[in-house]
Structures are given as structure tokens and as C-alpha cells.
Motif scaffolding. Structure first.
Motif, PDB file in Angstrom:
ATOM      1  N   GLY A  93     -21.743 -44.536 -33.743  1.00  0.00           N
ATOM      2  CA  GLY A  93     -20.562 -43.871 -34.298  1.00  0.00           C
ATOM      3  C   GLY A  93     -20.623 -42.360 -34.357  1.00  0.00           C
ATOM      4  N   THR A 146     -19.582 -40.030 -32.033  1.00  0.00           N
ATOM      5  CA  THR A 146     -18.322 -39.398 -31.630  1.00  0.00           C
ATOM      6  C   THR A 146     -17.221 -39.707 -32.648  1.00  0.00           C
ATOM      7  OG1 THR A 146     -19.025 -39.594 -29.325  1.00  0.00           O
ATOM      8  CG2 THR A 146     -16.705 -39.104 -29.703  1.00  0.00           C
ATOM      9  N   ALA A 150     -13.321 -40.398 -29.240  1.00  0.00           N
ATOM     10  CA  ALA A 150     -14.063 -41.649 -28.994  1.00  0.00           C
ATOM     11  C   ALA A 150     -13.207 -42.699 -28.291  1.00  0.00           C
ATOM     12  CB  ALA A 150     -14.626 -42.195 -30.301  1.00  0.00           C
ATOM     13  N   GLY A 178     -16.039 -46.257 -23.730  1.00  0.00           N
ATOM     14  CA  GLY A 178     -16.396 -45.939 -25.122  1.00  0.00           C
ATOM     15  C   GLY A 178     -17.778 -45.317 -25.244  1.00  0.00           C
ATOM     16  N   THR A 226     -23.939 -35.704 -28.638  1.00  0.00           N
ATOM     17  CA  THR A 226     -24.857 -36.130 -27.566  1.00  0.00           C
ATOM     18  C   THR A 226     -24.642 -37.613 -27.306  1.00  0.00           C
ATOM     19  OG1 THR A 226     -26.664 -36.739 -29.057  1.00  0.00           O
ATOM     20  CG2 THR A 226     -26.651 -34.466 -28.253  1.00  0.00           C
ATOM     21  N   GLY A 234     -25.772 -41.524 -26.837  1.00  0.00           N
ATOM     22  CA  GLY A 234     -26.817 -42.372 -27.390  1.00  0.00           C
ATOM     23  C   GLY A 234     -27.404 -43.320 -26.358  1.00  0.00           C
ATOM     24  N   LYS A 256     -20.870 -46.616 -40.776  1.00  0.00           N
ATOM     25  CA  LYS A 256     -20.311 -47.990 -40.755  1.00  0.00           C
ATOM     26  C   LYS A 256     -20.557 -48.704 -42.078  1.00  0.00           C
ATOM     27  CE  LYS A 256     -20.755 -48.354 -35.719  1.00  0.00           C
ATOM     28  NZ  LYS A 256     -20.707 -49.246 -34.548  1.00  0.00           N
ATOM     29  N   SER A 290     -18.357 -43.689 -43.630  1.00  0.00           N
ATOM     30  CA  SER A 290     -17.667 -44.581 -42.696  1.00  0.00           C
ATOM     31  C   SER A 290     -16.741 -43.707 -41.872  1.00  0.00           C
ATOM     32  CB  SER A 290     -16.856 -45.650 -43.436  1.00  0.00           C
ATOM     33  OG  SER A 290     -15.908 -46.209 -42.536  1.00  0.00           O
TER      34      SER A 290
HETATM   35  P1  GTP Z   1     -22.326 -43.200 -27.698  1.00  0.00           P
HETATM   36  O1  GTP Z   1     -21.768 -41.838 -27.579  1.00  0.00           O
HETATM   37  O2  GTP Z   1     -22.014 -44.025 -26.512  1.00  0.00           O
HETATM   38  O3  GTP Z   1     -23.777 -43.209 -28.020  1.00  0.00           O
HETATM   39  O4  GTP Z   1     -21.587 -43.914 -28.944  1.00  0.00           O
HETATM   40  P2  GTP Z   1     -21.229 -43.236 -30.333  1.00  0.00           P
HETATM   41  O5  GTP Z   1     -22.416 -43.222 -31.209  1.00  0.00           O
HETATM   42  O6  GTP Z   1     -20.527 -41.953 -30.115  1.00  0.00           O
HETATM   43  O7  GTP Z   1     -20.235 -44.317 -30.965  1.00  0.00           O
HETATM   44  P3  GTP Z   1     -18.647 -44.252 -31.001  1.00  0.00           P
HETATM   45  O8  GTP Z   1     -18.165 -43.206 -31.926  1.00  0.00           O
HETATM   46  O9  GTP Z   1     -18.124 -44.256 -29.625  1.00  0.00           O
HETATM   47  O10 GTP Z   1     -18.345 -45.644 -31.733  1.00  0.00           O
HETATM   48  C1  GTP Z   1     -18.822 -46.894 -31.248  1.00  0.00           C
HETATM   49  C2  GTP Z   1     -18.012 -48.014 -31.846  1.00  0.00           C
HETATM   50  O11 GTP Z   1     -18.263 -48.107 -33.239  1.00  0.00           O
HETATM   51  C3  GTP Z   1     -16.511 -47.827 -31.687  1.00  0.00           C
HETATM   52  O12 GTP Z   1     -15.931 -49.078 -31.420  1.00  0.00           O
HETATM   53  C4  GTP Z   1     -16.084 -47.320 -33.063  1.00  0.00           C
HETATM   54  O13 GTP Z   1     -14.745 -47.635 -33.359  1.00  0.00           O
HETATM   55  C5  GTP Z   1     -17.043 -48.058 -33.970  1.00  0.00           C
HETATM   56  N1  GTP Z   1     -17.275 -47.318 -35.218  1.00  0.00           N
HETATM   57  C6  GTP Z   1     -17.648 -46.019 -35.333  1.00  0.00           C
HETATM   58  N2  GTP Z   1     -17.761 -45.675 -36.625  1.00  0.00           N
HETATM   59  C7  GTP Z   1     -17.458 -46.785 -37.353  1.00  0.00           C
HETATM   60  C8  GTP Z   1     -17.387 -47.071 -38.764  1.00  0.00           C
HETATM   61  O14 GTP Z   1     -17.631 -46.215 -39.616  1.00  0.00           O
HETATM   62  N3  GTP Z   1     -17.058 -48.339 -39.104  1.00  0.00           N
HETATM   63  C9  GTP Z   1     -16.790 -49.302 -38.213  1.00  0.00           C
HETATM   64  N4  GTP Z   1     -16.480 -50.506 -38.666  1.00  0.00           N
HETATM   65  N5  GTP Z   1     -16.826 -49.071 -36.884  1.00  0.00           N
HETATM   66  C10 GTP Z   1     -17.151 -47.840 -36.463  1.00  0.00           C
END
Ligand code: GTP
Ligand code: MG
Length: 367
Positions: free
Chosen positions: A89, A91, A103, A109, A131, A133, A185, A220
């Protein structure tokens, strides 16, 4: 530049001057004992003789030895890199902070590049660097840790510590950068923020409330809870560092990312860490150089200058620099070109050496 003579080089390498004259002749540049050679020729001849010579220009020598009088140092905003395991999460958290929706528009994604954005929080600037992941992007994470003041380590409360969480911790520690943990999350039914804390202890990331050095915030990104708390914590951590830079000098910093744009040519995102960068400045970044033709902020607006901790896109370089390259502004355009060309030449020689090496290995493997 005014290079060394054939005789001087012979003495420096402890070979006969005739050896050098012969090689110069074979290279199509006949010279006599007392004639001077260009830097390029010196490197080529030395290479021919199996010697490595690195010609260091005065400019290059200064590259890593900036000195600022303490009285010229002024407070600068923090640069904060967000790191963590894929999909935890990062981004989304930045989207919640910036009120953007990056995001949801990323291919698959997944973040595949380093992105920089500036945010104003209660009148204070923070420059965020996102960055990826995904495990494939180790080099980008290492660079992200190197250029930053603070790392925000994002750990999903339902997933806990994962391989790239540990990798991010290692990069941060190697770079000597403090870690603020965002336990994300927390809205999920199976979220267990305390388990994240326990798991991280094993890697030397210990909450302050347990006597450690690291600040933790439960958030969150989806429900946008804990965001203000996280921002306050980041600023608190930044204040401890008393970040300063001299804004009144030639700019230097890092290339965060760069690409070739069809219409605009080479485009580079730079992070300034010292001095002020202006439109019209001449800079060198790795093997490329050029005059800054235009400068754009993250929204694509033209800007005239970029101060310490600012991240901007610049146009006008003659080639695409590598992400992670250091950049530096030069007073004299010719010095800039010389340095960039010397570096390209050196890279070409190294490339040739590599090719030779491979051929030799191939030869042995066939025997
Ligand atoms: P990479 O850049 O690929 O490493 O991923 P990231 O860490 O940037 O994650 P990203 O923000 O793309 O979110 C990944 C997934 O997690 C998405 O489907 C988001 O909607 C979900 N997500 C992110 N934050 C939360 C949160 O606080 N709660 C929930 N339930 N889902 C979340
Ligand atoms: Mg991402």
C-alpha cells in the motif's frame, strides 16, 4: 585540455617511449617524444598497454568534495522515501496524502518506477519518493534509500513482515537513514498491527514505546485514517535531523529517473540536494550533459528554479542519464561537455574490455 607528452606518459607507465610512439602510429596519430597527447589518447594507449589510467579533471575531483561554510546553510525540507513489500500500500498511502489516485492507474497495480512528488503539510514541504515493492526492483530501492532523509516503511497489518520489507530495512540501515513504520491496512478484519511490531523487532526495528528508536503509526490508506498522525511523525523525525543545505550555489543532486520522450527528447527527474537549479544552467549527469531548456514541477507546470530538496523534471540533456547518477551544474559549458565525453569514453573502453574478457572465457569453455 593540455595533456601530457609522450615522454611523460612513458615515464609514468615505466615503458619505453618508442613503445608508445609505435602504438600511437598504429592508432593513426603519429606523434613525437615531446608532443602532448589528448586525454582520450592517453587512456587508449594505456589501455593498449594493459594499464588502467583514470584522468581526473579538476571538476571531477571536486564532484564529491563540496564544502559549505556553516553560515551559508539554511533549513531545507525533508526528502522521504516510501518503501516496503509489494502491494502493502505504498502508492495508496501517497495517494491518501496527496489526494491523488495514482495507484488505481498503474499497469497491473504495480509501481515500476521511482516517482517524486512534493506535498505541503501545514505550510511545510515534504518531498516524497515512491519506490516499487516488486522483488525485481532491488536497485531502485537501494537508490531510493540513498537519496533520502527518512524512510517510511509500509507494512500491511494483515500480511506482516515479508522479503522486501526486510530488504528495505537493510537498504535503509546501509544508508544510515532513520525508519518510520506505517502499519497499513489496519481497516482489514484480519489486521494485526501488534504482530507487525513483534516481527520487526527481530530485524532491529523497535518501537519507541518498547524502548527502541523507531516511531510506528497505524494507518489505513483506503479509509484515510492515521494519515495526519503519520505526517506529523514524519515531520517530527525530520526535525530531529536538522536538515540544512546551501541554496546559494551551483546546484547538485541526483537523477531519480530518466527516459527518452518522443517529442521532448531526454527527460530527467532530478532531486536537488544543494544549491539552486535554474533554467539555462549547464549540467552534467553521468555521461550526459546539456543546458536546462525547461523545468517542470510534478503537475507539469513550468518553473524557473528548484531549491534544495525540490524534485523537478528537466529537459535539454543530450542523452538519457542513468537513474541514480549524480548531477552537477557547471559554470563553463565546455567543462561540462569535456567531463561527460571523458566519462563516455571511459565507459566505452570498459565495455570493450568486457567484450574481450567474454571472448576469452568463451574460448576457454570451448577447449
Ligand atoms: P507496489 O508499488 O507494486 O509495491 O505496491 P504498493 O505497495 O504501492 O501497493 P498499492 O498502493 O498499489 O496497493 C496494493 C493493493 O492494496 C491495492 O489493491 C490497494 O487498494 C490495497 N490497499 C492499499 N492500502 C490499503 C488499505 O489501507 N486497506 C485496504 N483494505 N487495502 C489497501
Ligand atoms: Mg506502488
Amino acid at each position: 585540455s593540455q595533456g601530457v607528452t609522450v615522454q611523460e606518459l612513458a615515464e609514468a607507465l615505466d615503458v619505453s617511449p618508442n613503445d608508445i610512439i609505435k602504438r600511437l602510429f598504429l592508432l593513426g596519430t603519429p606523434l613525437t617524444m615531446t608532443q602532448s597527447m589528448s586525454d582520450d589518447l592517453v587512456e587508449l594507449v594505456a589501455d593498449d598497454l594493459g594499464r588502467q589510467i583514470k584522468i581526473v579533471t579538476p571538476e571531477e575531483e571536486n564532484t564529491f568534495s563540496f564544502y559549505d561554510d556553516p553560515k551559508d546553510l539554511k533549513p531545507r525540507p525533508p526528502v522521504v522515501t516510501v518503501m516496503g513489500h509489494v502491494d502493502h500500500g505504498k502508492t495508496s498511502l501517497l495517494d491518501a496524502i496527496r489526494h491523488t489516485g495514482v495507484a488505481t492507474h498503474e499497469a497491473g497495480g504495480i509501481t515500476q518506477h521511482i516517482g517524486a512528488s512534493q506535498v505541503m503539510i501545514n505550510g511545510r514541504q515534504i518531498t516524497f519518493v515512491d519506490t516499487p515493492g516488486h522483488e525485481a526492483f532491488t536497485a531502485m530501492r537501494a537508490r531510493g534509500a540513498k537519496i533520502t532523509d527518512v524512510v517510511v516503511l509500509v507494512v500491511a497489518a494483515d500480511d506482516g513482515v515479508m522479503p522486501q520489507t526486510v530488504e528495505a530495512i537493510n537498504h535503509s540501515k546501509a544508508a544510515g537513514v532513520p525508519i518510520v513504520v506505517a502499519v497499513n491496512k489496519c481497516d482489514k478484519p484480519d489486521a494485526n498491527p501488534d504482530r507487525v511490531r513483534q516481527e520487526l523487532v527481530e530485524y532491529g526495528v523497535i518501537p519507541e514505546e518498547w524502548g527502541g528508536q523507531n516511531m510506528f503509526v497505524n494507518v489505513s490508506a483506503r479509509q484515510k485514517t492515521g494519515i495526519d498522525d503519520l505526517l506529523e511523525t514524519i515531520l517530527l523525525q525530520a526535525d530531529v535531523l536538522e536538515l540544512k543545505a546551501n541554496p546559494d550555489t551551483f546546484a547538485s543532486g541526483y537523477i531519480i529517473e530518466a527516459k527518452l520522450d518522443r517529442g521532448r527528447g531526454p527527460v530527467a527527474t532530478v532531486l536537488v540536494n544543494r544549491g539552486t537549479l535554474h533554467v539555462g544552467d549547464t549540467l552534467v549527469a553521468g555521461m550526459s550533459y546539456g543546458r536546462v531548456r525547461a523545468m517542470l514541477d510534478q503537475h507539469g507546470n513550468n518553473v524557473k528554479e528548484a531549491k534544495p530538496s525540490d524534485a523537478v523534471e528537466i529537459l535539454g540533456l543530450n542523452s538519457v542519464p542513468a537513474a541514480g547518477d549524480e548531477f552537477r551544474v557547471f559554470e563553463d559549458e565546455r567543462d561540462a561537455r569535456d567531463l561527460a565525453e571523458q566519462r563516455s569514453l571511459k565507459a566505452r573502453i570498459e565495455e570493450q574490455n568486457k567484450v574481450k574478457h567474454v571472448t576469452l572465457e568463451t574460448l576457454f569453455s570451448e577447449m
